[in-house]
Design an enzyme around this catalytic site. Sequence first.
Site, short mmCIF file in Angstrom:
data_model
loop_
_atom_site.label_atom_id
_atom_site.label_comp_id
_atom_site.label_asym_id
_atom_site.label_seq_id
_atom_site.Cartn_x
_atom_site.Cartn_y
_atom_site.Cartn_z
N ASP A 104 55.50 50.21 27.19
CA ASP A 104 56.86 50.49 26.71
C ASP A 104 57.33 49.36 25.80
O ASP A 104 56.85 48.23 25.90
CB ASP A 104 57.84 50.53 27.89
N1 URA Z 1 54.45 51.46 33.49
C1 URA Z 1 55.67 51.35 32.92
O1 URA Z 1 56.66 51.70 33.52
N2 URA Z 1 55.74 50.85 31.70
C2 URA Z 1 54.68 50.43 30.97
O2 URA Z 1 54.83 49.96 29.83
C3 URA Z 1 53.42 50.55 31.58
C4 URA Z 1 53.33 51.07 32.84
#
Ligand code: URA
Length: 244
Positions: A104
């Site tokens: 993310d």
């Molecule tokens: N899980 C999440 O919530 N975000 C990420 O970026 C990777 C795994």
Amino acid sequence: MEERLQKILAQAGIASRRQAELLIRAGRIRVNDQVVVEMGCKADPFRDRITCDGQPVVSEEKIYVLLNKPAGYVTTLADPQGRPMVSDLLDGISERLFPVGRLDLDTEGALLMTNDGALANRILHPRFEVSKTYEALVAGFPSKEKLILLEQGIVIDGVRTQPARVRVLQRRPGESLVEITIHEGKKRQVRKMFQAVDHRVLHLKRTAYGQLRLGTLPLGGFKILSPDDLKKIFRAKTPLQSKT
Ligand code: URA
């Protein structure tokens, strides 16, 4: 050296081997301007002119990079909103590398980038179950029962998560640092798992793919991986006991 067309297409990141078969059958692949539809066909990726829908299929030297992604960078190769992209951080790398899975915008940490489509497909394929380890700073102090729920599987978006490994690394005033290892890559999975047990994730960092760890790589820095590093991705960890 001649190789099967499916393998060349997969290695160039065009498609998985299965998808490559479909492209061949559909008559979308040409070798030296001849449409090829037979499955066993071989070609030399460095000598023959191979195209998919008229676009050259380029076989580059394979390169594997581990980046320590900072928050605020998008894991895509183009961003209509003009935000910083992870590829902006790969100074001195001329090959076009794509991220293996995503992180993310607000997540930091280990992001593998490569031009080897076959390896990327292997890492992402659930059959190989490559584990990904995260350190999540969460609000409050998850109880033993909640940690067990996270380990055994919890329903997010209507689907139960696969078993995970969870252990508390540190308790701080009002928050806990929890290590979690999962084998899946659903969108915002770690955040949603903690949300499902009522603990908001305040900060999230991926620390490893399999046994390939970020180590002391500085934030925003990257390193080129050796064949030994790549082997670590597929190496499993010994089971952890959850400590609460
Ligand atoms: N899980 C999440 O919530 N975000 C990420 O970026 C990777 C795994």
